[in-house]
Design a protein around this motif. Structure first.
Motif, PDB file in Angstrom:
ATOM      1  N   UNK A 157       0.851  -1.183   0.000  1.00 30.03           N
ATOM      2  CA  UNK A 157       0.000   0.000   0.000  1.00 30.03           C
ATOM      3  C   UNK A 157       0.889   1.236   0.000  1.00 30.03           C
ATOM      4  N   UNK A 158       0.433   2.268  -0.692  1.00 28.17           N
ATOM      5  CA  UNK A 158       1.243   3.484  -0.760  1.00 28.17           C
ATOM      6  C   UNK A 158       0.608   4.634   0.014  1.00 28.17           C
ATOM      7  N   UNK A 159      -0.479   4.355   0.741  1.00 29.41           N
ATOM      8  CA  UNK A 159      -1.148   5.418   1.494  1.00 29.41           C
ATOM      9  C   UNK A 159      -1.340   5.043   2.959  1.00 29.41           C
ATOM     10  N   UNK A 160      -0.333   4.399   3.548  1.00 28.10           N
ATOM     11  CA  UNK A 160      -0.465   3.936   4.929  1.00 28.10           C
ATOM     12  C   UNK A 160      -0.675   5.096   5.903  1.00 28.10           C
ATOM     13  N   UNK A 161       0.039   6.209   5.695  1.00 26.25           N
ATOM     14  CA  UNK A 161      -0.124   7.356   6.600  1.00 26.25           C
ATOM     15  C   UNK A 161      -1.555   7.857   6.588  1.00 26.25           C
ATOM     16  N   UNK A 214     -10.529   2.215   0.565  1.00 23.79           N
ATOM     17  CA  UNK A 214      -9.568   3.161   1.127  1.00 23.79           C
ATOM     18  C   UNK A 214      -8.129   2.794   0.798  1.00 23.79           C
ATOM     19  N   UNK A 215      -7.903   1.570   0.285  1.00 23.54           N
ATOM     20  CA  UNK A 215      -6.542   1.093   0.056  1.00 23.54           C
ATOM     21  C   UNK A 215      -6.041   1.504  -1.326  1.00 23.54           C
ATOM     22  N   UNK A 216      -4.901   2.176  -1.379  1.00 30.90           N
ATOM     23  CA  UNK A 216      -4.262   2.507  -2.656  1.00 30.90           C
ATOM     24  C   UNK A 216      -3.080   1.562  -2.826  1.00 30.90           C
ATOM     25  N   UNK A 217      -3.238   0.612  -3.714  1.00 28.97           N
ATOM     26  CA  UNK A 217      -2.187  -0.375  -3.948  1.00 28.97           C
ATOM     27  C   UNK A 217      -2.749  -1.568  -4.683  1.00 28.97           C
ATOM     28  N   UNK A 218      -1.919  -2.573  -4.855  1.00 33.32           N
ATOM     29  CA  UNK A 218      -2.368  -3.826  -5.446  1.00 33.32           C
ATOM     30  C   UNK A 218      -2.326  -4.886  -4.377  1.00 33.32           C
ATOM     31  N   UNK A 219      -3.337  -5.729  -4.297  1.00 33.37           N
ATOM     32  CA  UNK A 219      -3.343  -6.676  -3.186  1.00 33.37           C
ATOM     33  C   UNK A 219      -4.200  -7.914  -3.459  1.00 33.37           C
ATOM     34  N   UNK A 591      -1.612   2.200 -12.415  1.00 35.20           N
ATOM     35  CA  UNK A 591      -3.047   1.944 -12.323  1.00 35.20           C
ATOM     36  C   UNK A 591      -3.753   2.722 -11.214  1.00 35.20           C
ATOM     37  N   UNK A 592      -3.003   3.203 -10.203  1.00 31.89           N
ATOM     38  CA  UNK A 592      -3.622   3.968  -9.125  1.00 31.89           C
ATOM     39  C   UNK A 592      -2.862   5.280  -8.929  1.00 31.89           C
ATOM     40  N   UNK A 593      -3.501   6.296  -8.346  1.00 32.29           N
ATOM     41  CA  UNK A 593      -2.826   7.589  -8.137  1.00 32.29           C
ATOM     42  C   UNK A 593      -1.557   7.473  -7.306  1.00 32.29           C
TER      43      UNK A 593
END
Length: 615
Positions: A157-161, A214-219, A591-593
Motif C-alpha cells: 500500500x502506498x497510502x499507509x499514513x 480506502x486502500x491505494x495499492x495492489x493486493x 493503475x492507481x494515483x
C-alpha cells in the motif's frame, strides 16, 4: 533475472468443509489440511524466502479455550521450520498416546494447528525489516470471537499514513514500518463497528466494502475470523494474482494456479481465477459466495508474474514465456546478419531458460526455411553427403554460464570485493571460437545491470567472442514499482542511469531541472499523485538510444569485445502475455494515483541524494 530483486509474496488459504474424521477415513490422515497447507506453501516457496507464517482457527471450541493460533519463522528455510515444529508437537503427543492420530477429536483438542481454517503466507520483505514480527499473518485479538482477525496478503500500500489518519490512530514505530499493520487496523476498525456479537458472512462483506476502497495499492489478502468466517479478496485492477479451487471437501485459494493444481491433483479448468474486485467469503458452516466488493476497474495484472515471478510449471505461463523469447528472434537475426553458422545461443540465469527455448524456436524456423530454399534451388544437383550436411545443420546452443553457490567474503575493500563478484557465474570453456563466434545470451530482465557488468560480461569476454549480445525478454525497466516488487529507487535502474547519461552528453540537463521544479510545484499544491512527471526524462530518446547507452554502461572499461543489448518491445510483451497488461515499471502508466506519487517522490529522492524508498 541476473539482478536479484525481492518481489511478491505468496498466499495459501484452506477451509476444510468436512469433519476431521472424514479426512482420516477417506485420505488416511487426520492432518490432511496441514499436509495440504504445507504443500501449497512449498509449491510457492519461490514467492518468499525472508519468512513465512501460518494461522489456524478451530471451530466449535469450548468457551474459554483458545481457538486462534499463529506460528511464524524467519529461519533460512522458514516453511520447513514451521512445519518441523508442528511435527515435533505431534511426536510429543504420540509419546503419551501412540495411536492419537487415529482419534480426530483428541488431535484437535491437543494440537494447536488442527484447525478447520488455515492461512499460510510466504514473505519477501519490501517494507519493514526482515524480523519475524514483520512476517504475516498478523493477528488482532478481541474478547468477542467474531472480532478476532488473522490477516495476510501479497501487496504493498502506498497510502499507509492516510489510512492511520482516517481511523484517527497514531501509529507506533512498528505500525509505521508495515503496510499490513495499516490494512489490519482499518479492517478491524470496521469489523469492531458491527453490532453483531459474531459477524456472519454478510457482515464480512460489509466490512470489506467499507475498508478496501480506502486502500491505494495492489493486493490479494486472506483473513480468518475467530467465529469461523473467512475471506480472500483481490484488488479492483487485479494487480496481484489470486486463484481458487472448491469442491465438497475444501475451499482453497493461492497466489499461483499451478500450486493448487499440483497440491490437489486437479485440472487446469478446475482452478478458477478470482477476478478483480471480487472476494470469496466463507461462513462458519463452510458455505461460500463469490461477492463483488469493489467495482472492477481496468485489468492491470502484473506482467512480471508471467515474465519471471510465478513458477513456469503453469502451462499458460510456460507458453507465454516461450512467446516472449520467440518475439525477439527476428530482431536477433537482424543483429547477427542472419549468420547462424557463427552464432552461439545461451541463457543467463536459469529462470530465463523457457524464454531461451522460444528464441531458439524462432531461429529454428528461420533455419528450416533456409534449408528448404537451398535444397529446392539445387534441383537434381546434389549428393547424399551434401543433402545430409544441409539437413543436419542445427542452431548452436551451449550452456555458457553456470551460477556458482552464493559466494560470501570477509573482504570489505571495494576493489577486492568486485573481484569476488566477478565469480558469481562461471563459464564453460571451449564452447566459443575466439574472434569468430557471436554470443547471444537471454535474460528475463535487466534491472540494475550490476551483475551483468561486474560478473556476466566479464566472464563471457574471457571466451573472446567476436561480439556479445544480451537479450532481455522484458522491456526496459524505467520506473519504480509500489505494488509488491522491491523496485522503488530510480537510481537503481540501468535504464534511468542511461537516460541521465544521455542528457548530460547532449547538454540537456535542463530537463532534469524542469522535472525537479515541476515535481516540487505538485508537492506544494498537494497534487503529487496527479501526473508522472518522470516520463519527461526519457522523452528525448528512442528506446534504441537508451539500449545502446545501457550496453556501454554494462561493459567494463577493460573489455574490448563489443556488447549490444536488445530489449523486448511493449507491444510484443502484451501480445505474449495478453491477460497481464500491468506494465507501469516499463511505461510509467500506473493503475492507481499512488503510483504517480511514488515515482515523483523517487525522483526527488534521487536528486537530493536520498537512498530511501519512494513510499
Amino acid at each position: 533475472m541476473s539482478d536479484e530483486i525481492k518481489h511478491e509474496c505468496g498466499l495459501a488459504y484452506i477451509r476444510l468443509r468436512k469433519p476431521f474424521s472424514y479426512y482420516l477415513q477417506k485420505h488416511g490422515t487426520v492432518t490432511y489440511g496441514l499436509n495440504k497447507l504445507y504443500l501449497l506453501m512449498e509449491k510457492q516457496h519461490n514467492r518468499g524466502q525472508d519468512g513465512a507464517g501460518i494461522a489456524a482457527v478451530k471451530l466449535n471450541t469450548e468457551p474459554g479455550n483458545p481457538f486462534l493460533y499463529r506460528q511464524r519463522s524467519s529461519a533460512p528455510q522458514p516453511i520447513a521450520d514451521i512445519f518441523f515444529k508442528i511435527g515435533q508437537e505431534i511426536q510429543e503427543l504420540e509419546k503419551y498416546q501412540p495411536d492419537i492420530k487415529q482419534h480426530p477429536g483428541l488431535m484437535k483438542g491437543h494440537l494447536p494447528f488442527m484447525g478447520e481454517l488455515l492461512l499460510g503466507h510466504l514473505r519477501y520483505g519490501t517494507q519493514g525489516k526482515n524480523n519475524v514480527e514483520f512476517c504475516h499473518p498478523f493477528i488482532k485479538r478481541d474478547l468477542m470471537p467474531g472480532k478476532n482477525l488473522a490477516l495476510a496478503g501479497n501487496f504493498n500500500l502506498v497510502n499507509t499514513d492516510e489510512l492511520f489518519d482516517l481511523i484517527n490512530m497514531s501509529p507506533g514505530d512498528f505500525q509505521k514500518q508495515s503496510d499490513l499493520a495499516a490494512m489490519m487496523e482499518v479492517i478491524h476498525h470496521f469489523l469492531a463497528k458491527e453490532d453483531e456479537l459474531n459477524p456472519n458472512a454478510a457482515e464480512v462483506k460489509k466490512v470489506l466494502e467499507k475498508a478496501t476502497p480506502l486502500f491505494d495499492g495492489g493486493y490479494t489478502i486472506g483473513g480468518l475470523l475467530g467465529n469461523g468466517s473467512s475471506f480472500v479478496m483481490r484488488d479492483a485492477h487485479g494487480i496481484r494474482p489470486a486463484y481458487y479451487y472448491i469442491n465438497d471437501e475444501v475451499i482453497v485459494a493461492a497466489s499461483e494456479r499451478a500450486a493448487i493444481r499440483t497440491t490437489f491433483n486437479v485440472g487446469e479448468n478446475e482452478v478458477m481465477e478470482l477476478m478483480p474486485g471480487m472476494a470469496i467469503i466463507v461462513d462458519d458452516k463452510g458455505n461460500y459466495a463469490i461477492e463483488k466488493i469493489l467495482e472492477p476497474k481496468e485489468r492491470r495484472a502484473c506482467s512480471f508474474e508471467r515474465i519471471y515471478f510465478s513458477r513456469g510449471s503453469d502451462e499458460k505461463i510456460y507458453r507465454e514465456r516461450i512467446a516472449l523469447g520467440h518475439h525477439l528472434s527476428q530482431t536477433v537475426l537482424e543483429r547477427i546478419n542472419n549468420d547462424l553458422r557463427n552464432t552461439i545461443f545461451s541463457y543467463i540465469p536459469n529462470t530465463a531458460e523457457v524464454a531461451f527455448y522460444g528464441l531458439v524456436k524462432g531461429m529454428e524456423q528461420y533455419l528450416n526455411k533456409i534449408k528448404v530454399e537451398r535444397i529446392l534451388s539445387w534441383g537434381n544437383d546434389f549428393t547424399p553427403e551434401k543433402l545430409e550436411e544441409m539437413v543436419n545443420r542445427k542452431i548452436r546452443q551451449e550452456k555458457i554460464a553456470i551460477k556458482d553457490v552464493k559466494l560470501r567474503t570477509f573482504i570489505t575493500e571495494d576493489a577486492n570485493r568486485n573481484e569476488m563478484v566477478q565469480h558469481v557465474y562461471d563459464i564453460t570453456y571451449g564452447t566459443v571460437r575466439a574472434g569468430e563466434d557471436t554470443l547471444v545470451v537471454i535474460d528475463d530482465s535487466i534491472v540494475r545491470g550490476t551483475t551483468l557488468k561486474e560478473s556476466i560480461v566479464r566472464m563471457l569476454a574471457r571466451l573472446k567472442p567476436k561480439k556479445i549480445i544480451v537479450v532481455s525478454s522484458a522491456p526496459q525497466i524505467r520506473y519504480p514499482d509500489c505494488y509488491g516488487i522491491d523496485m522503488s529507487k530510480l537510481g537503481d535502474f540501468i535504464a534511468f542511469r542511461a537516460a541521465i547519461a544521455l542528457l548530460k552528453e547532449r547538454n540537456m540537463e535542463h530537463v532534469l531541472t524542469e522535472v525537479h521544479e515541476k515535481i516540487k510545484e505538485l508537492t506544494r499544491n498537494g497534487q503529487l499523485h496527479t501526473e508522472n512527471v518522470v516520463r519527461q526524462v526519457y522523452k528525448p530518446f528512442t528506446t534504441e538510444e537508451i539500449s545502446d547507452k545501457i550496453a556501454q554502461l554494462i561493459t567494463p572499461a577493460e573489455i574490448d569485445t563489443p556488447v549490444e543489448v536488445i530489449y523486448q518491445t511493449i507491444e510484443d510483451l502484451h501480445d505474449s502475455c495478453p491477460t497481464n497488461t500491468g506494465d507501469w515499471y516499463f511505461t510509467g502508466n500506473y493503475p492507481t494515483p499512488g503510483g504517480n506519487k511514488v515515482v515523483n517522490k523517487a525522483f526527488l529522492n534521487f536528486i537530493e541524494g536520498k537512498n530511501v524508498r519512494g513510499y
